[in-house]
Design a protein around this motif. Sequence first.
Motif, mmCIF file in Angstrom:
data_model
loop_
_atom_site.group_PDB
_atom_site.id
_atom_site.type_symbol
_atom_site.label_atom_id
_atom_site.label_comp_id
_atom_site.label_asym_id
_atom_site.label_seq_id
_atom_site.Cartn_x
_atom_site.Cartn_y
_atom_site.Cartn_z
ATOM 1 N N ASN A 49 0.763 3.802 18.046
ATOM 2 C CA ASN A 49 2.107 3.434 17.585
ATOM 3 C C ASN A 49 2.853 2.620 18.629
ATOM 4 N N GLN A 50 2.675 2.960 19.899
ATOM 5 C CA GLN A 50 3.275 2.182 20.986
ATOM 6 C C GLN A 50 2.709 0.760 20.983
ATOM 7 N N LEU A 51 1.406 0.660 20.804
ATOM 8 C CA LEU A 51 0.765 -0.654 20.776
ATOM 9 C C LEU A 51 1.253 -1.468 19.586
ATOM 10 N N TYR A 52 1.334 -0.827 18.427
ATOM 11 C CA TYR A 52 1.820 -1.528 17.235
ATOM 12 C C TYR A 52 3.264 -1.989 17.424
ATOM 13 N N LYS A 53 4.114 -1.126 17.956
ATOM 14 C CA LYS A 53 5.517 -1.500 18.187
ATOM 15 C C LYS A 53 5.590 -2.698 19.121
ATOM 16 N N TRP A 54 4.793 -2.672 20.178
ATOM 17 C CA TRP A 54 4.761 -3.813 21.098
ATOM 18 C C TRP A 54 4.311 -5.062 20.347
ATOM 19 N N GLY A 55 3.208 -4.967 19.597
ATOM 20 C CA GLY A 55 2.666 -6.122 18.898
ATOM 21 C C GLY A 55 3.564 -6.665 17.812
ATOM 22 N N SER A 56 4.321 -5.802 17.178
ATOM 23 C CA SER A 56 5.172 -6.252 16.072
ATOM 24 C C SER A 56 6.237 -7.236 16.537
ATOM 25 N N GLN A 57 6.653 -7.155 17.786
ATOM 26 C CA GLN A 57 7.646 -8.117 18.290
ATOM 27 C C GLN A 57 7.072 -9.539 18.348
ATOM 28 N N TYR A 58 5.755 -9.638 18.324
ATOM 29 C CA TYR A 58 5.089 -10.942 18.345
ATOM 30 C C TYR A 58 4.455 -11.280 16.992
ATOM 31 N N GLY A 59 4.754 -10.497 15.988
ATOM 32 C CA GLY A 59 4.214 -10.758 14.657
ATOM 33 C C GLY A 59 2.785 -10.279 14.458
ATOM 34 N N LEU A 60 2.293 -9.417 15.346
ATOM 35 C CA LEU A 60 0.940 -8.895 15.209
ATOM 36 C C LEU A 60 0.942 -7.727 14.231
#
Length: 101
Positions: A49-60
């Motif tokens: 979830n931490q990784l997804y939250k980080w990635g979502s800021q870049y549209g991942l």
Amino acid sequence: MAFGIKRDELVKWKQDIDKGKIAFLTHYWVDERFSQMKTVTKVGALNINQLYKWGSQYGLKKEWIHIRKDGYSHYDLIGHTQIEILEAEGLTEHIKRFDLN
């Protein structure tokens, strides 16, 4: 196939992930599916979830996370996205070292 990294760099990437950090590892890479790409940056975290939250800021997208049983789940960044994110994260040494410009 990965190459162009030192063992201590891989160890540090894993240690950073084990400490709960978002960790970055860039290396040369050969994959027939992406024959025009010569490098990849693996962005990993212990907590998905931490990784997804980080990635979502870049549209991942969450489904792009390579989920690993060993705890070193990660995004694989290539091409223009790789460069944009490395720049945004202040990791210009990765860009210079692997001549990504």
